[in-house]
Design a protein around this motif. Structure first.
Motif, mmCIF file in Angstrom:
data_model
loop_
_atom_site.group_PDB
_atom_site.id
_atom_site.type_symbol
_atom_site.label_atom_id
_atom_site.label_comp_id
_atom_site.label_asym_id
_atom_site.label_seq_id
_atom_site.Cartn_x
_atom_site.Cartn_y
_atom_site.Cartn_z
ATOM 1 N N THR A 17 71.840 -33.933 55.759
ATOM 2 C CA THR A 17 70.769 -33.467 54.890
ATOM 3 C C THR A 17 69.429 -33.883 55.473
ATOM 4 O O THR A 17 69.227 -35.039 55.818
ATOM 5 C CB THR A 17 70.933 -34.057 53.468
ATOM 6 N N ASN A 18 68.544 -32.922 55.594
ATOM 7 C CA ASN A 18 67.190 -33.157 56.093
ATOM 8 C C ASN A 18 66.193 -32.866 54.980
ATOM 9 O O ASN A 18 66.347 -31.877 54.261
ATOM 10 C CB ASN A 18 66.873 -32.241 57.277
ATOM 11 N N PRO A 19 65.152 -33.698 54.838
ATOM 12 C CA PRO A 19 64.124 -33.399 53.841
ATOM 13 C C PRO A 19 63.302 -32.198 54.280
ATOM 14 O O PRO A 19 63.195 -31.898 55.464
ATOM 15 C CB PRO A 19 63.274 -34.665 53.822
ATOM 16 N N GLY A 20 62.752 -31.498 53.330
ATOM 17 C CA GLY A 20 61.882 -30.362 53.636
ATOM 18 C C GLY A 20 62.605 -29.039 53.501
ATOM 19 O O GLY A 20 63.723 -28.966 53.012
ATOM 20 N N THR A 21 61.942 -28.005 53.945
ATOM 21 C CA THR A 21 62.497 -26.650 53.877
ATOM 22 C C THR A 21 62.398 -25.987 55.243
ATOM 23 O O THR A 21 61.720 -26.482 56.140
ATOM 24 C CB THR A 21 61.723 -25.793 52.852
ATOM 25 N N VAL A 61 80.138 -23.739 59.802
ATOM 26 C CA VAL A 61 78.925 -24.510 59.515
ATOM 27 C C VAL A 61 78.227 -23.762 58.386
ATOM 28 O O VAL A 61 77.940 -22.575 58.498
ATOM 29 C CB VAL A 61 77.975 -24.596 60.727
ATOM 30 N N LYS A 62 77.969 -24.458 57.295
ATOM 31 C CA LYS A 62 77.330 -23.855 56.129
ATOM 32 C C LYS A 62 75.934 -24.458 55.971
ATOM 33 O O LYS A 62 75.755 -25.655 56.164
ATOM 34 C CB LYS A 62 78.173 -24.142 54.893
ATOM 35 N N VAL A 63 74.962 -23.631 55.618
ATOM 36 C CA VAL A 63 73.586 -24.081 55.401
ATOM 37 C C VAL A 63 73.215 -23.837 53.942
ATOM 38 O O VAL A 63 73.354 -22.724 53.439
ATOM 39 C CB VAL A 63 72.592 -23.320 56.307
ATOM 40 N N ASP A 64 72.784 -24.903 53.260
ATOM 41 C CA ASP A 64 72.285 -24.800 51.888
ATOM 42 C C ASP A 64 70.863 -25.321 51.883
ATOM 43 O O ASP A 64 70.559 -26.325 52.520
ATOM 44 C CB ASP A 64 73.127 -25.644 50.933
ATOM 45 N N TRP A 68 63.446 -28.877 48.378
ATOM 46 C CA TRP A 68 63.110 -30.176 48.970
ATOM 47 C C TRP A 68 64.064 -30.647 50.055
ATOM 48 O O TRP A 68 63.845 -31.680 50.653
ATOM 49 C CB TRP A 68 62.991 -31.228 47.876
ATOM 50 N N LYS A 69 65.131 -29.896 50.357
ATOM 51 C CA LYS A 69 66.048 -30.338 51.406
ATOM 52 C C LYS A 69 66.817 -29.161 52.005
ATOM 53 O O LYS A 69 66.932 -28.097 51.407
ATOM 54 C CB LYS A 69 67.038 -31.363 50.873
ATOM 55 N N VAL A 70 67.329 -29.418 53.205
ATOM 56 C CA VAL A 70 68.220 -28.496 53.886
ATOM 57 C C VAL A 70 69.492 -29.280 54.210
ATOM 58 O O VAL A 70 69.418 -30.362 54.791
ATOM 59 C CB VAL A 70 67.604 -27.954 55.199
ATOM 60 N N LYS A 71 70.648 -28.738 53.802
ATOM 61 C CA LYS A 71 71.908 -29.435 54.042
ATOM 62 C C LYS A 71 72.817 -28.577 54.904
ATOM 63 O O LYS A 71 73.010 -27.397 54.635
ATOM 64 C CB LYS A 71 72.617 -29.762 52.725
ATOM 65 N N PHE A 72 73.350 -29.190 55.962
ATOM 66 C CA PHE A 72 74.326 -28.550 56.835
ATOM 67 C C PHE A 72 75.681 -29.177 56.551
ATOM 68 O O PHE A 72 75.810 -30.397 56.564
ATOM 69 C CB PHE A 72 73.965 -28.768 58.306
ATOM 70 N N THR A 73 76.684 -28.359 56.294
ATOM 71 C CA THR A 73 78.038 -28.839 56.055
ATOM 72 C C THR A 73 78.927 -28.261 57.142
ATOM 73 O O THR A 73 79.035 -27.046 57.294
ATOM 74 C CB THR A 73 78.548 -28.411 54.667
#
Length: 81
Positions: A17-21, A61-64, A68-73
């Motif tokens: 998870t990274n902060p920001g958009t 690889v999923k991107v949500d 306020w955040k970007v999450k890669f699963t």
């Protein structure tokens, strides 16, 4: 970064998870070789390599993203745990 225990289907997950958009329209280019949001030359290989390897293993690889955040699963097969 989180590595979770495998679920019932015997796969593991890596979540980053990274902060920001993301910049507008960047989501569709994230996995292209050479694409970067940093503006630096000779960058943009990380997500390209992750996608290439996970696809070769038949995984995803999923991107949500939210405000306020970007999450890669990343789903990984049992034999790589």
């Amino acid at each position: 970064m989180w590595l979770t225990e495998p679920s019932r289907d015997l796969r593991g997950l890596i979540e980053i998870t990274n902060p920001g958009t993301l910049p507008k329209n960047a989501r569709w280019k994230l996995f292209e070789q050479g694409f970067t949001t940093s503006g630096q030359v000779e960058k943009g290989l990380g997500l390209f390599n992750v996608k290439t390897l996970t696809s070769a293993l038949g995984e995803t690889v999923k991107v949500d993203e939210n405000d306020w955040k970007v999450k890669f699963t990343i789903t990984i097969p049992e034999f790589l745990k």
